[in-house]
Every structure is written in C-alpha cells, then in structure tokens.
Write an enzyme that holds these catalytic residues in place. Structure first.
Site, PDB file in Angstrom:
ATOM      1  N   HIS A  38       0.880  -1.175   0.000  1.00  0.00           N
ATOM      2  CA  HIS A  38       0.000   0.000   0.000  1.00  0.00           C
ATOM      3  C   HIS A  38       0.912   1.216   0.000  1.00  0.00           C
ATOM      4  CE1 HIS A  38      -3.243   2.764   1.139  1.00  0.00           C
ATOM      5  NE2 HIS A  38      -2.396   3.251   2.032  1.00  0.00           N
ATOM      6  N   GLU A  70      -7.967  -3.001  -1.040  1.00  0.00           N
ATOM      7  CA  GLU A  70      -8.214  -2.560   0.337  1.00  0.00           C
ATOM      8  C   GLU A  70      -8.598  -1.085   0.411  1.00  0.00           C
ATOM      9  OE1 GLU A  70      -5.600  -4.253   3.785  1.00  0.00           O
ATOM     10  OE2 GLU A  70      -4.745  -2.382   3.061  1.00  0.00           O
ATOM     11  N   CYS A 123     -11.432  27.896  19.164  1.00  0.00           N
ATOM     12  CA  CYS A 123     -10.596  29.005  19.573  1.00  0.00           C
ATOM     13  C   CYS A 123      -9.195  28.790  19.025  1.00  0.00           C
ATOM     14  CB  CYS A 123     -10.600  29.059  21.097  1.00  0.00           C
ATOM     15  SG  CYS A 123     -10.287  30.690  21.676  1.00  0.00           S
ATOM     16  N   GLU A 124      -9.081  28.787  17.725  1.00  0.00           N
ATOM     17  CA  GLU A 124      -7.796  28.581  17.056  1.00  0.00           C
ATOM     18  C   GLU A 124      -7.895  29.111  15.629  1.00  0.00           C
ATOM     19  OE1 GLU A 124      -5.606  25.214  18.167  1.00  0.00           O
ATOM     20  OE2 GLU A 124      -4.541  25.089  16.267  1.00  0.00           O
TER      21      GLU A 124
HETATM   22  N1  LLP Z   1      -4.568   0.165   3.592  1.00  0.00           N
HETATM   23  C1  LLP Z   1      -3.631   0.686   4.391  1.00  0.00           C
HETATM   24  C2  LLP Z   1      -2.586  -0.169   4.908  1.00  0.00           C
HETATM   25  C3  LLP Z   1      -3.684   2.048   4.738  1.00  0.00           C
HETATM   26  O1  LLP Z   1      -2.745   2.558   5.520  1.00  0.00           O
HETATM   27  C4  LLP Z   1      -4.725   2.850   4.246  1.00  0.00           C
HETATM   28  C5  LLP Z   1      -4.840   4.259   4.613  1.00  0.00           C
HETATM   29  C6  LLP Z   1      -5.687   2.238   3.415  1.00  0.00           C
HETATM   30  C7  LLP Z   1      -5.576   0.900   3.083  1.00  0.00           C
HETATM   31  C8  LLP Z   1      -6.851   2.994   2.835  1.00  0.00           C
HETATM   32  O2  LLP Z   1      -6.434   3.999   2.009  1.00  0.00           O
HETATM   33  P1  LLP Z   1      -7.512   4.756   1.104  1.00  0.00           P
HETATM   34  O3  LLP Z   1      -8.098   3.746   0.173  1.00  0.00           O
HETATM   35  O4  LLP Z   1      -8.523   5.311   2.022  1.00  0.00           O
HETATM   36  O5  LLP Z   1      -6.750   5.800   0.406  1.00  0.00           O
HETATM   37  N2  LLP Z   1      -6.408  10.740   6.891  1.00  0.00           N
HETATM   38  C9  LLP Z   1      -5.963  10.793   5.503  1.00  0.00           C
HETATM   39  C10 LLP Z   1      -5.816   9.413   4.905  1.00  0.00           C
HETATM   40  C11 LLP Z   1      -4.923   8.484   5.697  1.00  0.00           C
HETATM   41  C12 LLP Z   1      -4.860   7.110   5.123  1.00  0.00           C
HETATM   42  C13 LLP Z   1      -4.224   6.146   6.041  1.00  0.00           C
HETATM   43  N3  LLP Z   1      -4.119   4.834   5.518  1.00  0.00           N
HETATM   44  C14 LLP Z   1      -6.936  11.672   4.713  1.00  0.00           C
HETATM   45  O6  LLP Z   1      -7.888  12.183   5.291  1.00  0.00           O
HETATM   46  O7  LLP Z   1      -6.759  11.857   3.518  1.00  0.00           O
END
Ligand code: LLP
Length: 431
Positions: free
Chosen positions: A197, A274, A348-349
């Site tokens: 990933h 995933e 408050c930021e």
């Molecule tokens: N698999 C693994 C091992 C991951 O670390 C992640 C995301 C995913 C799958 C899913 O990724 P996706 O398909 O959602 O791109 N908070 C950030 C995103 C952090 C993602 C962390 N890991 C945001 O709001 O953009």
C-alpha cells in the site's frame, strides 16, 4: 464506472431528505451518510474477488454492517477496530480453511492489547515490521501471516499520506525480505499473503507501478503465497475536474500480474483490494449551521458550528471539500448572488478554517449569499471525517445519520457532556 461528478453550491437535500429536516431531527453539526452511494462504489469494484474495507476511513458499526452485508471484508488497524468489526457481525476467522479472512489486522506494531486479541480470536495478521513477526511467532507459532512491504516508493494526495519510501514508517523495507522470511520460518509462521500500500489518495500512474514491485517481491517469497493485496489508495474526485480512476484499467493491470504469478507458482492466487476512501468518501456530508457572518477587511467570513474537531482534513492537509448552502427554510439558494467567502468554525484557534490550502493559507470559496440560520453542507466528507474527530474545546462528537431508501436513522448519538468527562476524576487528595 461512475460518470464525471457534479457538485452544486446550492444543495437542498441529502439522498432525498431535506437538509433542514435533517438539522431539525438530528441537530448540527451532523454527519449524514447516503447508503446508496456506498453500494454504488462497492459495485464498481466487483471484478476484484476480495474487497477489504479499510475501516479507518469510517468505522461506525452501522456502516461496517452495511458494507459486510454487501460481501465486503474488513481491515482493522487496532484492537478497537477488530472489536468494531466483530460488533458489526464479522467473524474473526474464516469458517473454512483457505477462505479469505473476514478480518485482517494490518499494522506496524502489536500493542499488548492487539497481540492478545489477535491470538485469542485467531485473527489473520498483516505484519508491517520484523518485530511483529518475532512477536507473533512467539505468541502464536504455526500461524499464517501476510507481509506488508514498503517497496521503496510511495505517493499520496499529501506528503502526510504517502506510505512508501525511506521517509515512511510503514511496512517492511523491501530489501529486508529475505531476512524477514527467515524470521517467519524461525517463528514457525507461514507467509501466505503479500501486501503493498503506497499511500492514500494517489493516482493510477503511481498505483500502476505497484504491480511490478508485487511481482518481483512475490517471486522472492515463493509458492507459499495464496493472496496478494493491492492495498488501498484509490482516489475519489473532490473537484468536478478530477474525475474517477478507470477501475477496469486498474483491475487489468493487477489481474495480469496475478496471472503471471499463478503460472509461476502453479496454483491460484486471490487478489485483494483494500479501499477506504473510495467506498465511503462520497456517501458522507457534514451539515453545519451558519451562526455568524463577519467582515474582516476585504474578507467575508461565514462562521459555522462545525470545526476541525469534526473534520480535520482541511487543517491537516489543506484538503479541499466541495461545499453548498441550503436556505434555513429549505429553499434553493441557486438564485442568490454568489460571493467569495472564507468558511470558519467555532474553535478558539485561527487554523479552524475549512477553506485553506496546505501550509495554512486561507482561501475563499464562491458560494451563494447566506444568512444566519442557513445550512452549510460540506461534501465528500464520509472518509476520514467523523473518525478523525476530537473533543478539542470540549466539543462533543457530532451525531451520525444513515439514509437508506429515503429513510434517515441515527447511527451515533451526539455526545453529551457526561460522555465528554467520562473517566475524568478529581483526586481525593485535592479535597
Ligand atoms: N490500507 C492501508 C494499509 C492504509 O494505511 C490505508 C490508509 C488504506 C488501506 C486505505 O487507504 P484509502 O483507500 O482510504 O486511500 N487521513 C488521511 C488518509 C490516511 C490514510 C491512512 N491509511 C486523509 O484524510 O486523507
């Protein structure tokens, strides 16, 4: 494949339910999810035999239950997420040996609680560090494992969501594969899965490079492999001009790699995907009420009752979310003149601004003129929205609501003050 997205700046309903009605029934700020959108996105991915939802994107048990009933399996990154999956009806391990694991624990460490839980519940583990292999070998020899490899490159919508390369803490460094295979062997563990990933919110160009890395690494692991996982990372459009990734092209690339490996190994391989964001981002809106409108020199600020305690993506990554205005009485704001405005929250930021770019630079958004009491709908907020909430400034977590077949139901009650201080205590010695 979905067509190009369209975003309106004057939405009046979410999945057929009027915005003011949602606000009246559930209060603001509230997260509202459209079950139909999740089903559509799941449907896009049917070519992949196993779709495993990265629940970190949105882990409300009602969402997990919905996704489970549509045949999607689940990923968990903590003991809490394993427990959520089980609370939503996932079995900890397959009924029949060889079937895909309903829940996989994917992490870079075992904290003591998660190690105890995976051993007790026989949860399949995707190990992202050599130490995890040693620790599992000691606690549960004989287990099958997946290895998460950092292929030496990565990409994400922000440097903070890039999970590959030397600056990332994620996965096992690709050059250490021989060493970790030895460790697995030593611990009596059999490596049945390989997982890559490279980051979240990346693009097809970067995602495509992963197949080649997978083929190289899989050949090094050899015939014990039964599953390869392409990880997550599929982007969704946050702006009309972004469009969707061509899933057929993406699938074909992976299927070809899988087939070459099957030929080399002489047995079938399961291909897993995933996704987190892809399944839930577009289903979720954050509904807030405009509570103040003020002029700061040349800038007009609409100050709403949701802040980065509810949606942290703008302050963390400078993330852009589509927004729309709905009049307090539910009528369309389409005919109102448009203004360039800054959208701020109640915290408050100074950084509590929804219209900002990476680095904290405040920007404006062209939106219909609004009045106090009108609603602001922040869209494409279903992924990494509610789950990244905090109680900063002693603000409760927002309510969460699921709309299915035109019917809106509460799936998480807004926190109360008692919820906020649960577990806190004033020591006896201060009496
Ligand atoms: N698999 C693994 C091992 C991951 O670390 C992640 C995301 C995913 C799958 C899913 O990724 P996706 O398909 O959602 O791109 N908070 C950030 C995103 C952090 C993602 C962390 N890991 C945001 O709001 O953009």
């Amino acid at each position: 494949m979905p067509s190009t997205p369209t975003f309106s700046s004057h939405r009046t309903d979410i999945a057929g339910v009027a915005v003011p009605e949602l606000a009246r029934r559930f209060g603001t700020p509230s997260y509202i999810y459209d079950a139909g959108k999740i089903a559509e996105r799941i449907n896009d991915l049917t070519q992949f035999e196993v779709v495993r939802f990265a629940q970190k994107a949105c882990s409300n048990i009602a969402i997990l239950d919905l996704i489970r009933r549509q045949g999607v399996l689940v990923d968990a990154v903590s003991a809490g997420e394993i427990r959520r999956a089980m609370a939503a009806g996932y079995s900890p391990h397959p009924e029949k040996h060889g079937d895909p694991h309903p829940i996989v624990y994917t992490a870079d460490i075992f904290d003591r609680e998660s190690l105890a839980l995976v051993v007790e519940q026989k949860i399949h583990c995707n190990c992202g560090s050599p130490d995890m292999i040693d620790q599992l070998g000691e606690a549960a020899p004989g287990s099958e494992i997946t290895l998460r490899i950092n292929p030496g490159f990565g990409h994400g919508h922000s440097q903070k969501t890039n999970t590959g390369g030397e600056q990332s803490k994620h996965g096992i460094w690709h050059e250490q594969l021989a060493d970790v295979l030895g460790r697995a062997d030593h611990g009596g563990l059999s490596v049945t899965g390989l997982h890559l990933h490279i980051g979240s919110g990346t693009d097809l160009e970067h995602l495509s490079q992963v197949c080649g890395a997978m083929e190289r690494l899989a050949r090094e692991v050899g015939r014990s492999l039964t599953t390869i996982s392409a990880g997550g990372g599929l982007p969704v459009p946050y702006r009309a001009e972004q469009g969707y990734v061509d899933i057929d092209v993406y699938y074909k690339l992976w299927d070809e790699s899988r087939k070459r490996l099957e030929e080399a190994f002489g047995h079938p391989l399961t291909l897993e995907l995933e996704p987190g964001r892809y399944l839930v981002a577009e289903s979720g809106c954050l509904v807030a009420e405009i509570r103040a409108i003020k002029q700061m020199g040349a800038n007009t600020f609409y100050v709403v009752d949701a802040g980065f305690n509810n949606l942290a993506r703008p302050i963390l990554y400078g993330a852009y979310h589509p927004m729309s205005i709905c009049a307090a009485d539910g009528s369309s704001a389409a005919q109102r003149p448009a203004n360039d405005v800054v959208i701020g929250g109640p915290l408050c930021e100074s950084g509590d601004i929804f219209t900002q770019e990476e680095g904290g630079f405040v920007s404006t958004r062209r939106l219909p003129a609004a009045n106090i009491g009108d609603f602001l709908v922040i869209e494409v907020a279903g992924a990494y929205g509610a789950v990244m909430s905090s109680n900063y400034n002693s603000k409760p977590f927002a309510a969460e609501v699921l709309i299915a077949d035109g019917k809106a139901e509460l799936i998480r009650a807004r926190q109360t003050f008692e919820d906020l201080i649960r577990g806190e205590r004033i020591p006896n010695s201060s009496a």
